[in-house]
Design a protein around this motif. Structure first.
Motif, PDB file in Angstrom:
ATOM      1  N   ASP B 283       0.796  -1.204   0.000  1.00 34.24           N
ATOM      2  CA  ASP B 283       0.000   0.000   0.000  1.00 34.24           C
ATOM      3  C   ASP B 283       0.840   1.270   0.000  1.00 34.24           C
ATOM      4  O   ASP B 283       0.615   2.192  -0.781  1.00 34.24           O
ATOM      5  N   GLU B 284       1.843   1.296   0.877  1.00 34.43           N
ATOM      6  CA  GLU B 284       2.648   2.497   1.035  1.00 34.43           C
ATOM      7  C   GLU B 284       3.265   2.910  -0.302  1.00 34.43           C
ATOM      8  O   GLU B 284       3.225   4.072  -0.684  1.00 34.43           O
ATOM      9  N   GLU B 285       3.809   1.943  -1.010  1.00 35.20           N
ATOM     10  CA  GLU B 285       4.500   2.253  -2.256  1.00 35.20           C
ATOM     11  C   GLU B 285       3.511   2.493  -3.412  1.00 35.20           C
ATOM     12  O   GLU B 285       3.802   3.230  -4.343  1.00 35.20           O
ATOM     13  N   PHE B 286       2.360   1.837  -3.317  1.00 36.54           N
ATOM     14  CA  PHE B 286       1.426   1.855  -4.441  1.00 36.54           C
ATOM     15  C   PHE B 286       0.456   3.036  -4.352  1.00 36.54           C
ATOM     16  O   PHE B 286      -0.208   3.374  -5.342  1.00 36.54           O
ATOM     17  N   GLN B 287       0.403   3.644  -3.170  1.00 34.07           N
ATOM     18  CA  GLN B 287      -0.590   4.680  -2.910  1.00 34.07           C
ATOM     19  C   GLN B 287      -0.819   5.677  -4.040  1.00 34.07           C
ATOM     20  O   GLN B 287      -1.950   5.994  -4.379  1.00 34.07           O
ATOM     21  N   ARG B 288       0.279   6.163  -4.617  1.00 37.72           N
ATOM     22  CA  ARG B 288       0.076   7.247  -5.578  1.00 37.72           C
ATOM     23  C   ARG B 288      -0.511   6.766  -6.907  1.00 37.72           C
ATOM     24  O   ARG B 288      -0.980   7.548  -7.702  1.00 37.72           O
ATOM     25  N   TYR B 289      -0.461   5.440  -7.139  1.00 40.07           N
ATOM     26  CA  TYR B 289      -1.053   4.937  -8.383  1.00 40.07           C
ATOM     27  C   TYR B 289      -2.508   4.552  -8.190  1.00 40.07           C
ATOM     28  O   TYR B 289      -3.270   4.437  -9.135  1.00 40.07           O
ATOM     29  N   LEU B 290      -2.846   4.302  -6.950  1.00 42.42           N
ATOM     30  CA  LEU B 290      -4.129   3.674  -6.685  1.00 42.42           C
ATOM     31  C   LEU B 290      -5.342   4.440  -7.201  1.00 42.42           C
ATOM     32  O   LEU B 290      -6.205   3.838  -7.854  1.00 42.42           O
ATOM     33  N   PRO B 291      -5.436   5.760  -6.944  1.00 38.82           N
ATOM     34  CA  PRO B 291      -6.642   6.455  -7.410  1.00 38.82           C
ATOM     35  C   PRO B 291      -6.908   6.262  -8.901  1.00 38.82           C
ATOM     36  O   PRO B 291      -8.039   6.024  -9.320  1.00 38.82           O
TER      37      PRO B 291
END
Lengths: 505, 963
Positions: B283-291
């Motif tokens: 989650d921490e690393e992927f956060q910025r792609y998620l939206p």
């Protein structure tokens, strides 16, 4: 790099539940293998001195810095004129201090190290000693082979001698250089230790020394505590501990941070090592520091306390008595997930203790934040929380298990059964099975089964029977068969050779 | 075997014969091939054939034979000979990748499988070149070859998805990452570029998309255990491209097939999985792609049709949204009212609709429909996914979501009201929506989640469920009837009792519905209602409350069993059993009819027993009717025997438990009708089913208890068979306790002379088992047995039988087994048996007083006092942890699969000894009067102080002294 991950070891301990309580605590194992990037919030191994302003303005005044090419530096350094040597060394130091792309490797390849080491010994020229020590500090801050070059160039002994230099700037730079060397590897750390650096370093610690200098000393000491395989020898640790205890009372953030890191390294090991640290009476202060709003203090103090509770039940009790459990709830709900994870890890080891310690965990209101983490934490935090629950169910009394269930732990556990991590799934299945067995003893199984059904647990466990991991499939099957099936299907025993009594006669 | 043309020719002929439909030709050829496969060069001959044979059939046949050969032989098992010689192994590994890649697809698949079997054993240590060899092919530009490599890689790496972390596994993954991650990334980029250059070339696109699917699968495997540094550094590349692919559509890739998912769907589905993996674990690393992924996946859902081929994609995509929306820090992505409305309207509602496929299943495949709908095996269905999304959204947006849906529910109900026969599906969707919205309230009663007070379940029940069930025609709108009944079932704890009571006759009425789903649900709902608990742990509904419906209930239940498709309907049978249990004496007037119907059913299903649950409930029902009737009138047992016996003799395998119950009810000796059965019970075939064993042992015990004299006099020739059963049982770690139950019954009940000649052999068998595999469970049972033997035959007899097997054996047993292990015996009756047995050894065995065994006298006494006073030793050696501890034996068969046929605990020493401590004191006193002075001295010299104190306590309590 230390890591929290040691599931093999943990599972093994977990499996033999109740058989050997001391085996259940999770030691922080060094897993040489990491697929991940190195952690970002750990302490710096090595640091380059890139201060623009010289900490020793006098030397700056004495000689105006000259800009030279590398060839010019080489030729001047190899000359005999102290002034030219100084100019060249300073120029080299400046090259090494450039913020971007410092020419560390070029300088070493140009063969400057032996000369720089020579200059360390020129006690008549403190400013030359200073520049040389600085240059060597920055070379040693580079990759291992460069640090190695500094050591092979014979720098350690002269640097240690500089610890007694009357010139404070020289002395401080030597401390720094030694820190970089010790930070490279256990081998180089032991070279520094066996050259008797520790007593000299410790002698420098006093109330009169400036804070920046004290920071440097603390950092270098912390590097001398770093690394296991092997650990720094117990004798040296014993020498350092009183000073670390003293430094831990300081109010400066950096000093506190590095002292805590040092203690975290020393406690990252077997129970004897932990005992050495616990014996200094450091725990109340460490627990106080766990309340710090500074992440740089909180992280290593929490890590240290977390390490300590991997120790014996008695060592853990000292940490509990020092009040760690009253600080943990706020850390479990800290905004940073890395802190939550570390706190949950510490908690998991308290939960691995005897039921009295589990009771204290309950009394201190640890269950609600634990359940909250299971529900909403990041996955790495949820994992630690699952371990906590697993240890809890292994060592807890039936009454404690009831409280655990009443705290609402089953809902998030059941949800986590769909997580993409086979080990965690298996542990949760074991936890559920353990709770079901306890419920069976209390004649409450039916109620619990109903609850699990309502949480969607049976669906999930049934689906897990088909999991590709055989152990998971089997465990799920066992749970379904022993707790949710009113009728077992007839299983035909295969391959059993029947030799009938009648046939024998 | 030479690599010669002659051998190739021979092999070709035999391979050809293995394809022959005539077994007389095929079998010998298969046998021959198996007989030569151990020879050197055999696999190389196969590879040569599959490469060079002119005959395509032979090529394929060789590839299959090769794969099977590898599967059987490649693995080197410890302590077994290596089945493939080293030279062949090396040659195979050197050639197989090339061969696989240059073969046509049919053979490529076989060889690819073979590679992964070999890889599983040899990779990476013993096959270091494999990765390089594979990676090099990426540059070939030939996507036939590239896909072959990717497929093989996938079969090698997919185990990373389910194996536990270990140093070994991670070493391998690290190695794979170092060699594979960068080339894979480059290939991924290049393939995507090629997709745009070939955007108009359908056949090229198909190959390229197959590659992309495989690449995405490999991504999943390689990222499963942890987030590798390489992929963290290259997340941008991967995620941007994944995102683009999710939003991509190309008419050329769309398929006409409605059922089978096409390449686009498969790729997007895998990408959803990849995104979900990252969102869940990193989650921490992927956060910025998620939206961006949330938006893309949501758009994907809105634009995807209702066809079955999209099911996997849609359910994966919805599950992704469901897992994201319940995380606190992504709340903001959903909280906008328009977003929520749009998700509810365009994602949830359409996927909750009853589709043509559901309707088909409801009518034609009702068993499967019930399984999915009732038992929750609908994990991958769209409805289920939509339901999960509702629950996920309710975590933070309960109010708004409930509000939005209330509007929908109302409008759907209005649509239905306008024209029920056309719009009934709207009502179905409305009920489903209410159910999924409110089912959260189900856990609410356990105080775990908060109530969704916004849904008024009772009101909905009264206004929209009851009217449907009250309609005169039970066969009208069967789906809605099923929905209504399910509603009662699900919300039985929320709907007030008075409303439930109203629904009971309605449910009984629906047992007559033609639709299997409807009458099954009605039976199930009744069964569930009858099990509900009210205050004081009594059932919520009393027999008196149901009494008015007894006749119609029983009639309709049995009638339902005659409806087409429901002749072995377990839900109905379970409802029958539950009705008996609830109604008790109220069923007595109907017993004659009931038992006739049950026995007919029993006879019918026994011819071909296929539904274990159905059979189980049927036996429960029979047991219950016996219990209930015989409690009121014990003489009635005869009438049951008349009714049941004929059937039972036919179906021995299932009835044993009921028979035991019947047999145990007889107070005196066994009726001859039972004795006729006895030999059949010893048939080996009966004992081969583990599931039969507890019931059969119990039946044999009942025979021994009631009929030992008859057996000894009339069936003495059957005793070896009985002991044969014992022998088989004690040979198994899982069943040895059952063997002891049987043996103990034999010892306890059979006249001693009838088993005399077998006694020594019994002990020899037990010793053999002790030597071969000694487990704690076995020891415990063994201890109970020898003490029972001692009680029954006397201490001297026990000593003699041991020493008769081998001199000094008795001392060894005392020293090595009884004294150290007695503490492990568990169970009150078991402990008592041991206490009395040991007391006998101490006080009634002359050799204990005046031979070399005398030195064991005090230790034995000490261990006996320990058995009385110390906590039970329940440690189990580590290596035994994998034996099922559930199997821990009791003296009596703990087995009671049929809850209503349970057996009472039995204490074989109860009549002789009441308090074993007093008994010990009295026995010691008796011994001391026989040899004055010796006992006190033995006791005082070496018994430890605590034990001595306890012993004095016993003596005082018994008011005796030692002389």
């Amino acid at each position: 790099m230390p890591t929290l991950e040691a599931p093999e070891e943990r599972l093994r301990k977990f499996k033999y539940r109740g058989k050997d309580a001391s085996m259940r605590r999770q030691q922080r194992m060094v897993v040489s293998l990491e697929l991940r990037k190195a952690k970002k919030d750990e302490q710096a191994l090595k640091r380059r001195n890139i201060t623009d302003l010289s900490p020793n303005p006098s030397s700056e005044k004495l000689a105006k810095a000259v800009s030279l090419t590398l060839d010019e530096i080489v030729s001047r350094v190899n000359g005999t004129d102290p002034h030219l040597c100084f100019q060249a060394t300073q120029a080299a130091r400046k090259m090494l201090s450039q913020e971007r792309n410092p020419a560390l490797k070029l300088i070493v390849e140009a063969g400057l190290v032996p000369r720089l080491v020579e200059f360390l010994k020129s006690s008549l020229y403190p400013s030359l000693q200073f520049e040389a020590a600085w240059a060597l500090t920055n070379i040693a801050s580079g990759p291992s082979e460069l640090t190695q070059a500094v050591v092979e160039g014979g720098a350690v002994q002269p640097l240690i001698e500089l610890l007694s230099s009357p010139d404070v700037a020289v002395c401080e730079q030597a401390v720094w250089a030694l820190g970089n060397i010790a930070g490279d590897s256990p081998e180089l750390r032991d070279i520094v230790i066996s050259s008797n650096a520790v007593p000299h370093l410790l002698a420098l610690v006093s109330s009169t020394v400036s804070i920046p200098f004290l920071r440097n000393i603390t950092w270098t000491l912390s590097n001398l505590c770093r690394y296991k395989n092997p650990y720094p020898c117990a004798k040296v640790v014993k020498q350092m501990l009183p000073v670390l205890f003293y430094l831990l009372q300081h109010h400066d953030t950096e000093i506190l941070s590095d002292t805590c890191w040092a203690l975290s390294y020393l406690t990252d090991g077997c129970n004897e090592r932990i005992g050495q640290v616990v014996g200094t009476g450091v725990l109340p202060r460490l627990v106080e520091l766990m309340k710090s709003s500074e992440l740089s203090i909180l992280t290593p103090s929490l890590r240290t306390v977390g390490n300590i509770v991997t120790g014996t039940d008695q060592q853990t009790q000292v940490a509990i008595d020092a009040g760690m459990l009253s600080v943990l709830p706020q850390l479990l709900s800290h905004p940073r997930s890395s802190i939550q994870k570390e706190a949950a890890w510490a908690l998991s080891n308290v939960a691995a203790g005897p039921c009295q310690q589990i009771q204290q965990l309950i009394t201190h209101g640890m269950l609600p934040p634990l359940v909250a983490l299971l529900k909403n934490g990041e996955f790495k935090v949820q994992k630690e929380a699952v371990w906590t629950v697993a240890n809890f169910t292994t060592g807890g009394t039936v009454d404690q298990l009831i409280q655990l269930v009443q705290s609402g732990v089953l809902e998030p556990l059941v949800n986590l059964l769909s997580v993409q991590d086979p080990k965690i799934v298996l542990i949760i299945l074991d936890v559920i099975s353990c709770i079901l067995q306890a419920a069976e003893k209390l004649f409450k199984k039916e109620k619990l089964c109903l609850l699990l059904e309502e949480l969607g647990g049976i669906d999930k466990i049934e689906a897990l029977q088909l999991h590709e991991n055989r152990q998971i499939g089997q465990t799920a099957l066992n749970i379904i068969e022993s707790h949710f099936f009113e009728v077992n299907d007839f299983a035909v025993e295969r391959g059993a050779h029947i030799s009938w009594w009648a046939d024998q006669q | 075997m030479e690599l010669s043309d002659a051998n190739l020719q021979t092999l070709t002929e035999y391979l050809k014969k293995t394809l022959d439909p005539d077994p007389a030709i095929r079998r010998p050829a298969e046998k021959f091939l198996e007989s030569v496969e151990g020879n050197q060069n055999y696999p190389l001959l196969l590879l040569t054939l599959l490469e060079k044979s002119q005959d395509n059939v032979i090529k394929v046949c060789a590839s299959v034979t090769f794969k099977n050969y590898i599967k059987r032989n490649w693995r080197i098992v410890e302590d077994e000979p290596n089945k493939i010689c080293e030279a062949d192994r090396v040659a195979i590994k050197a050639n197989i990748v090339h061969l696989m890649l240059s073969s046509p697809e049919q053979m490529q698949k076989q060889l690819s499988d073979a590679i992964s079997i070999i890889g599983r054993e040899d990779f990476p240590q013993k096959w270091p070149d494999l990765l390089t060899e594979m990676v090099n092919r990426f540059q070939s530009g030939d996507f036939h070859v590239i896909n072959g490599v990717l497929r093989t890689a996938h079969s090698l790496f997919k185990r990373y998805r389910h194996e536990f972390k270990s140093n070994e596994l991670w070493t391998e993954i690290k190695l794979v990452l170092d060699a594979f991650a960068l080339p894979l990334t480059n290939l991924f980029k290049a393939t995507i570029e090629l997709c745009s250059t070939h955007a108009n070339d359908a056949s090229a696109l198909r190959i390229l998309f197959s590659s992309l699917i495989l690449i995405s699968k490999l991504f999943y495997s390689l990222n499963f255990q942890d987030l590798p540094e390489f992929f963290e550094d290259n997340m941008e590349t991967w995620m941007n491209n994944f995102h683009t692919l999710l939003t991509l559509d190309n008419k050329l890739l769309q398929t006409d097939d409605e059922e089978e998912a096409g390449l686009l769907e498969l790729l997007k589905s895998q990408i959803c999985d990849n995104a979900a993996l990252y969102a869940q674990k990193y989650d921490e690393e992927f956060q910025r792609y998620l939206p961006r992924f949330v938006t893309a996946i949501w758009n994907l859902l809105v634009t995807t049709g209702q066809e079955v081929k999209y099911d996997l994609l849609v359910s994966n995509a919805i599950q992704f949204l469901a897992s994201v929306c319940e995380r606190p820090h992504y709340k903001n992505l959903f909280e906008d009212q328009n977003t929520l409305t749009s998700i509810c309207e365009k994602v949830i509602v359409p996927n909750m609709e009853f589709r043509a496929a559901d309707e088909e299943a409801f009518e034609d495949n009702s068993e499967e429909y019930i399984r999915r709908d009732l038992e929750g095996s609908d994990i991958d269905t769209r409805r289920r996914a939509a339901c999960d999304l509702v629950r996920g959204l309710c975590k933070f947006f309960e109010g708004p979501v409930t509000g939005i849906f209330s509007g929908y529910v109302n409008s759907m109900l209005q649509e239905y009201a306008k024209n029920p026969s056309v719009n009934w599906k709207h009502k179905d969707a409305a009920i489903y929506l209410v159910t999924s919205l409110a089912s959260k309230a189900q856990t609410q009663k356990h105080g775990i989640t908060q109530a969704n007070e916004l849904v008024n379940l009772t009101e909905f029940f009264v206004n929209h469920i009851l009217p449907d069930l009250k309609s005169a025609n039970v066969n009208e709108f069967p789906v809605l009837k099923a929905d209504g009944i399910k509603y009662i079932m699900i919300f039985r704890n929320q709907v007030p009792k008075e409303h439930l009571l109203v629904s009971i006759p309605l449910l009984i009425n629906h047992l007559q519905a033609e639709s299997i789903v409807v009458h099954t649900y009605a039976a199930h709902a009744l069964e569930r209602l009858f099990t509900m608990k009210g205050p004081n742990n009594a059932t919520l509904f009393t027999a008196a409350e149901i009494a008015p419906f007894v006749e119609i209930l029983l009639t309709n239940l049995f009638k339902a069993l005659t409806l087409p498709g429901s002749s072995e309907n377990e839900y109905i049978m379970k409802a029958i059993m539950r009705s008996f249990s609830l109604l008790q004496e109220a069923i007595i007037p109907y017993i004659p009819t009931l038992i006739t119907q049950l026995t007919q059913k029993l006879l019918a299903v026994s011819k071909n027993p296929s539904k274990p649950h159905f059979n189980h409930y049927m036996f429960e029902a029979i047991c219950l009717s016996i219990r209930i009737t015989c409690k009121a009138n014990p003489a009635a047992v005869v009438s049951f025997e008349e009714a049941l016996f004929l059937v039972f003799t036919e179906i021995l395998q299932n009835d044993v438990q009921v028979m035991s119950l019947l047999l145990e009810t007889h107070k005196s000796d066994i009726p001859s009708s039972y004795m006729a059965l006895f030999p059949h019970l010893l048939q080996p075939v009966l004992w081969e089913r583990t599931g039969n064993i507890p019931a059969l042992v119990r039946l044999l015990q009942a025979f021994l208890e009631r009929g030992s004299n008859t057996i000894a006099s009339a069936a003495a020739d059957k005793i070896p068979g009985l002991l044969g059963v014992f022998q088989k049982l004690i040979a198994s770690k899982a069943n040895d306790h059952q063997g002891f139950y049987l043996l103990n019954s034999i010892i306890e009940h059979m006249p001693p002379e009838s088993v005399d000649q077998y006694r020594k052999q019994i002990f020899i068998l037990l010793f053999q088992r002790l030597q071969n595999s000694k487990t704690t469970k076995f020891i415990k049972s063994f201890l109970v047995f020898i003490n029972l033997y001692c009680i029954k035959y006397g201490a001297l007899a026990l000593q003699e039988i041991f020493d008769g097997i081998q001199p000094k054996m008795f001392g060894m047993v005392l020293e090595k087994i009884i004294i150290p292990e007695i503490q492990k015996v568990s169970g009150n009756v078991e402990k008592k048996i041991c206490a009395v047995g040991i007391t006998k050894l101490l006080t009634e065995c002359p050799p204990m007083m005046d031979t070399e065994y005398t030195k064991l006298w005090t230790p034995l006494l000490q261990s006996l006092i320990g058995l009385f006073e110390l906590p039970e030793d329940d440690t189990i050696p580590d290596e035994e942890h994998f034996i099922d501890i559930e199997d821990t034996p009791g003296y009596q068969t703990a087995f009671s699969q049929l809850a209503f046929a349970g057996k009472k605990e039995h204490d074989p020493v109860g009549h002789m000894v009441n308090n074993p401590k007093i008994h010990l004191a009295q026995s010691l006193h008796k011994l001391s009067t026989a040899c004055p002075g010796r006992v006190p001295s033995m006791v005082s010299t070496s018994l430890n102080a605590d034990a001595l104190q306890y012993l004095q306590g016993y003596l005082q309590a018994a008011s005796v002294t030692l002389l």
